[in-house]
Design a protein around this motif. Structure first.
Motif, mmCIF file in Angstrom:
data_model
loop_
_atom_site.group_PDB
_atom_site.id
_atom_site.type_symbol
_atom_site.label_atom_id
_atom_site.label_comp_id
_atom_site.label_asym_id
_atom_site.label_seq_id
_atom_site.Cartn_x
_atom_site.Cartn_y
_atom_site.Cartn_z
ATOM 1 N N LEU B 16 0.831 -1.209 0.000
ATOM 2 C CA LEU B 16 0.000 0.000 0.000
ATOM 3 C C LEU B 16 0.864 1.257 0.000
ATOM 4 O O LEU B 16 0.558 2.226 -0.714
ATOM 5 C CB LEU B 16 -0.948 -0.023 1.209
ATOM 6 C CG LEU B 16 -2.080 -1.058 1.132
ATOM 7 C CD1 LEU B 16 -2.815 -1.139 2.473
ATOM 8 C CD2 LEU B 16 -3.067 -0.723 0.009
ATOM 9 N N TRP B 20 0.492 3.955 -3.023
ATOM 10 C CA TRP B 20 0.023 5.326 -2.757
ATOM 11 C C TRP B 20 1.129 6.335 -3.032
ATOM 12 O O TRP B 20 0.873 7.427 -3.543
ATOM 13 C CB TRP B 20 -0.491 5.447 -1.315
ATOM 14 C CG TRP B 20 -1.949 5.144 -1.151
ATOM 15 C CD1 TRP B 20 -2.960 5.515 -1.990
ATOM 16 C CD2 TRP B 20 -2.568 4.431 -0.067
ATOM 17 N NE1 TRP B 20 -4.177 5.069 -1.497
ATOM 18 C CE2 TRP B 20 -3.963 4.413 -0.313
ATOM 19 C CE3 TRP B 20 -2.081 3.815 1.085
ATOM 20 C CZ2 TRP B 20 -4.869 3.794 0.552
ATOM 21 C CZ3 TRP B 20 -2.991 3.212 1.952
ATOM 22 C CH2 TRP B 20 -4.364 3.195 1.677
ATOM 23 N N ALA B 140 -11.178 -2.907 4.255
ATOM 24 C CA ALA B 140 -10.854 -2.755 2.824
ATOM 25 C C ALA B 140 -9.518 -3.414 2.526
ATOM 26 O O ALA B 140 -8.753 -3.701 3.461
ATOM 27 C CB ALA B 140 -10.792 -1.277 2.438
ATOM 28 N N PHE B 141 -9.266 -3.681 1.274
ATOM 29 C CA PHE B 141 -7.968 -4.182 0.784
ATOM 30 C C PHE B 141 -7.698 -5.650 1.131
ATOM 31 O O PHE B 141 -6.599 -6.151 0.848
ATOM 32 C CB PHE B 141 -6.792 -3.315 1.301
ATOM 33 C CG PHE B 141 -6.929 -1.860 1.003
ATOM 34 C CD1 PHE B 141 -7.005 -1.413 -0.304
ATOM 35 C CD2 PHE B 141 -7.001 -0.920 2.027
ATOM 36 C CE1 PHE B 141 -7.139 -0.056 -0.596
ATOM 37 C CE2 PHE B 141 -7.134 0.435 1.749
ATOM 38 C CZ PHE B 141 -7.206 0.865 0.442
ATOM 39 N N THR B 160 -11.429 -3.981 -5.243
ATOM 40 C CA THR B 160 -11.368 -4.227 -3.808
ATOM 41 C C THR B 160 -12.704 -3.794 -3.207
ATOM 42 O O THR B 160 -13.469 -3.056 -3.823
ATOM 43 C CB THR B 160 -10.162 -3.532 -3.149
ATOM 44 O OG1 THR B 160 -10.012 -4.052 -1.820
ATOM 45 C CG2 THR B 160 -10.344 -2.020 -3.080
ATOM 46 N N ALA B 177 -8.818 4.124 -2.260
ATOM 47 C CA ALA B 177 -8.463 2.919 -3.012
ATOM 48 C C ALA B 177 -8.357 3.241 -4.498
ATOM 49 O O ALA B 177 -7.408 2.828 -5.177
ATOM 50 C CB ALA B 177 -9.498 1.820 -2.765
ATOM 51 N N GLU B 178 -9.305 4.019 -5.002
ATOM 52 C CA GLU B 178 -9.318 4.316 -6.439
ATOM 53 C C GLU B 178 -8.260 5.334 -6.842
ATOM 54 O O GLU B 178 -7.971 5.499 -8.034
ATOM 55 C CB GLU B 178 -10.727 4.731 -6.881
ATOM 56 C CG GLU B 178 -11.704 3.573 -6.703
ATOM 57 C CD GLU B 178 -13.019 3.721 -7.453
ATOM 58 O OE1 GLU B 178 -13.374 4.856 -7.821
ATOM 59 O OE2 GLU B 178 -13.680 2.682 -7.659
ATOM 60 N N LEU B 183 -7.164 0.107 -9.606
ATOM 61 C CA LEU B 183 -8.053 -0.428 -8.570
ATOM 62 C C LEU B 183 -9.438 0.183 -8.709
ATOM 63 O O LEU B 183 -9.570 1.410 -8.825
ATOM 64 C CB LEU B 183 -7.553 -0.096 -7.168
ATOM 65 C CG LEU B 183 -6.674 -1.082 -6.422
ATOM 66 C CD1 LEU B 183 -6.645 -0.703 -4.941
ATOM 67 C CD2 LEU B 183 -7.133 -2.523 -6.587
ATOM 68 N N ALA B 185 -12.982 0.293 -6.450
ATOM 69 C CA ALA B 185 -13.537 -0.036 -5.135
ATOM 70 C C ALA B 185 -15.038 -0.247 -5.265
ATOM 71 O O ALA B 185 -15.733 0.547 -5.890
ATOM 72 C CB ALA B 185 -13.248 1.086 -4.151
#
Ligand SMILES: C[C@@H](OP(=O)(O)OC[C@@H](O)[C@@H](O)[C@@H](O)Cn1c2nc(=O)[nH]c(=O)c-2cc2ccc(O)cc21)C(=O)N[C@@H](CCC(=O)N[C@@H](CCC(=O)O)C(=O)O)C(=O)O
Ligand SMILES: C[C@@H](OP(=O)(O)OC[C@@H](O)[C@@H](O)[C@@H](O)Cn1c2nc(=O)[nH]c(=O)c-2cc2ccc(O)cc21)C(=O)N[C@@H](CCC(=O)N[C@@H](CCC(=O)O)C(=O)O)C(=O)O
Ligand SMILES: NC(=O)c1ccc[n+]([C@@H]2O[C@H](COP(=O)([O-])OP(=O)(O)OC[C@H]3O[C@@H](n4cnc5c(N)ncnc54)[C@H](OP(=O)(O)O)[C@@H]3O)[C@@H](O)[C@H]2O)c1
Ligand SMILES: NC(=O)c1ccc[n+]([C@@H]2O[C@H](COP(=O)([O-])OP(=O)(O)OC[C@H]3O[C@@H](n4cnc5c(N)ncnc54)[C@H](OP(=O)(O)O)[C@@H]3O)[C@@H](O)[C@H]2O)c1
Lengths: 222, 222
Positions: B16, B20, B140-141, B160, B177-178, B183, B185
């Motif tokens: 992560l 990010w 999440a994830f 996810t 997340a997006e 990804l 979500a």
């Protein structure tokens, strides 16, 4: 192969009957508690196929008769009745008959659907316990929305999962699934892994509820 | 946003942090029980990004310090320790801090991995119980393989799932997340639905085991 769909008068039975009839040469037999209903539904499926230029004979019988001499028996009935239906047809099941369970125990509350397994741990294991030793039980097709299967205009492009203790039986079920255009079958291993397979279904229904644009949700793994 | 990854020294924390840092402008803070380890890992992530031409400052602190003044706190620690870690940082959590749990209780036997939820019903609900009322907890994830995230050469093209009782918090987590390229979500609804989300993870690991060619498996819904 001769495939009997017990409870093939219902939603998932219709979807599987139509897809197998449209995409393959397997012989299809619709089963029901009521042979009249089975015959009427079989005719309805024939009419649907006919309207698409496919001339197909589909027969309808009482579940016991449908299971008799079938190579493959799909238990397309509610989860709380699968064990009874297996018991009803047990002495018709051939040596090495493939018994396929698409059933999922689902409960719900105001937030969504929840996996509600029987005490055997999963419906697949419940069916394996109820079936005669000479039959081979797998779980499959749990994660395919019935209406999406039944609509032959829709390309599937989806995965389904096969789970059960007999690896040859899993391979046979996977081959039958992949005979349907656009379906890929993945191996989820022995029946002890069935709870993880079956609990995908309430998740799919929850995703349809909480996300605009998702409907009759399916899944692909990569 | 200032995102603190508690246990960000481990596998999912690395994945992560790198994604990010590579794809967004969010400020990233690595937390650890050991601040030295946190700093060393933060430097390792900086070096990896630097090798790809991305000049990024990532800091490392003890978990409590990392959580302090963070907008988002990710609990990237083993499921059996999430509640303790939440307790350790509880009085550092800002009003409306977003607390994200990627943790899944997993057991295993010779056949495969199995979902092993805590008595709260899911890890997400366990974290919600342990967190102070003013924090907002989501799961999440869970379904993203750490190594696939950490390898920035790999396009993700995966979904996810976000689950939790506060719909605004779910939306914020979905946006975060997006922010990661590739990804998508999806909303899985309130925390009562978290068990169905978390139990997808052992299924993914089982599919990698039983199917040649599947590795660090992820999922898309359609
Ligand atoms: C009423 C409701 O549909 P339903 O016939 O109850 O079907 C809901 C679900 O049972 C149905 O989606 C199942 O396929 C769900 N489902 C399973 N359902 C199960 O009960 N068991 C399963 O094992 C199962 C597996 C499964 C796997 C994948 C998946 O995506 C769904 C799965 C509905 O709203 N249906 C359509 C609308 C179609 C419809 O009938 N509309 C009406 C009224 C309009 C309205 O009410 O909005 C009309 O056009 O007249 C919709 O979702 O938009
Ligand atoms: C030893 C084993 O890897 P491992 O580091 O134990 O990792 C296994 C899993 O923990 C790892 O795949 C996790 O990402 C699994 N996993 C989760 N694991 C968890 O413990 N918790 C999770 O919540 C979780 C989520 C998750 C979601 C999606 C997904 O696809 C996987 C997920 C392994 O064989 N790894 C690689 C080989 C890489 C490797 O290290 N190879 C070695 C030796 C070669 C060999 O042993 O075959 C080498 O190159 O030297 C492989 O699977 O091929
Ligand atoms: N719907 C889906 O999208 C979907 C998708 C994947 C898997 N599944 C699974 O497939 C199974 C069937 O689902 P469905 O939606 O097709 O259900 P359904 O349409 O409600 O029922 C299927 C058939 O079950 C028979 N049946 C009903 N009560 C019975 C009883 N007490 N004893 C014996 N048979 C009985 C009925 O056939 P007769 O009246 O003709 O005997 C009925 O047509 C379920 O276990 C479900 O979990 C469903
Ligand atoms: N691995 C995956 O692919 C993956 C994918 C999705 C979700 N997850 C979930 O993410 C979480 C972390 O998984 P991971 O694979 O990243 O684990 P990991 O690498 O084994 O551990 C992560 C970090 O947890 C910290 N930690 C270990 N024991 C602790 C304890 N007793 N108290 C507090 N912190 C402790 C360690 O950090 P310090 O030593 O620096 O304190 C460690 O670096 C798990 O809950 C897992 O279910 C994992």
């Amino acid at each position: 192969m001769r495939i009997a769909l017990l409870g093939g008068t219902g939603d998932i039975g219709a979807g599987l009957a139509l897809r197998w009839a449209y995409d393959t040469d397997h012989e299809l037999v619709v089963g029901s508690r009521d042979p009249e209903k089975a015959r009427a539904k079989a005719e309805e499926y024939e009419t649907e196929l006919d309207s698409r230029g496919v001339d197909r004979k589909i027969t309808g019988f009482a579940n016991e008769m449908a299971a008799d001499r079938a190579d493959v028996v799909v238990l397309a009935v509610p989860p709380y009745h699968v064990a009874d239906v297996v018991a009803d047809v047990a002495d018709k099941l051939d040596e090495d008959a493939l018994v396929v369970s698409p059933a999922v125990g689902i409960g719900s509350d105001e937030d969504g659907m929840h996996y509600n397994p029987p005490s055997a741990g999963s419906v697949t294991e419940l069916v394996a316990d109820a079936a005669p030793d000479h039959a081979r039980v797998v779980g499959a097709f749990h994660n395919l929305a019935a209406d999406r299967l039944a609509n032959l205009d829709v390309d599937l492009d989806l995965d389904t999962l096969v789970v059960g203790d007999d690896a040859d039986a899993r391979n046979l079920a996977a081959d039958l699934a992949e005979d349907i255009d656009g379906l890929r079958a993945l191996d989820a291993g022995p029946a002890a892994n069935a709870a993880e397979v079956e609990s995908l279904t309430p998740l799919l229904i929850n995703l349809a509820r909480y996300n605009d644009g998702l409907h009759d949700v399916g899944v692909t793994f990569e």
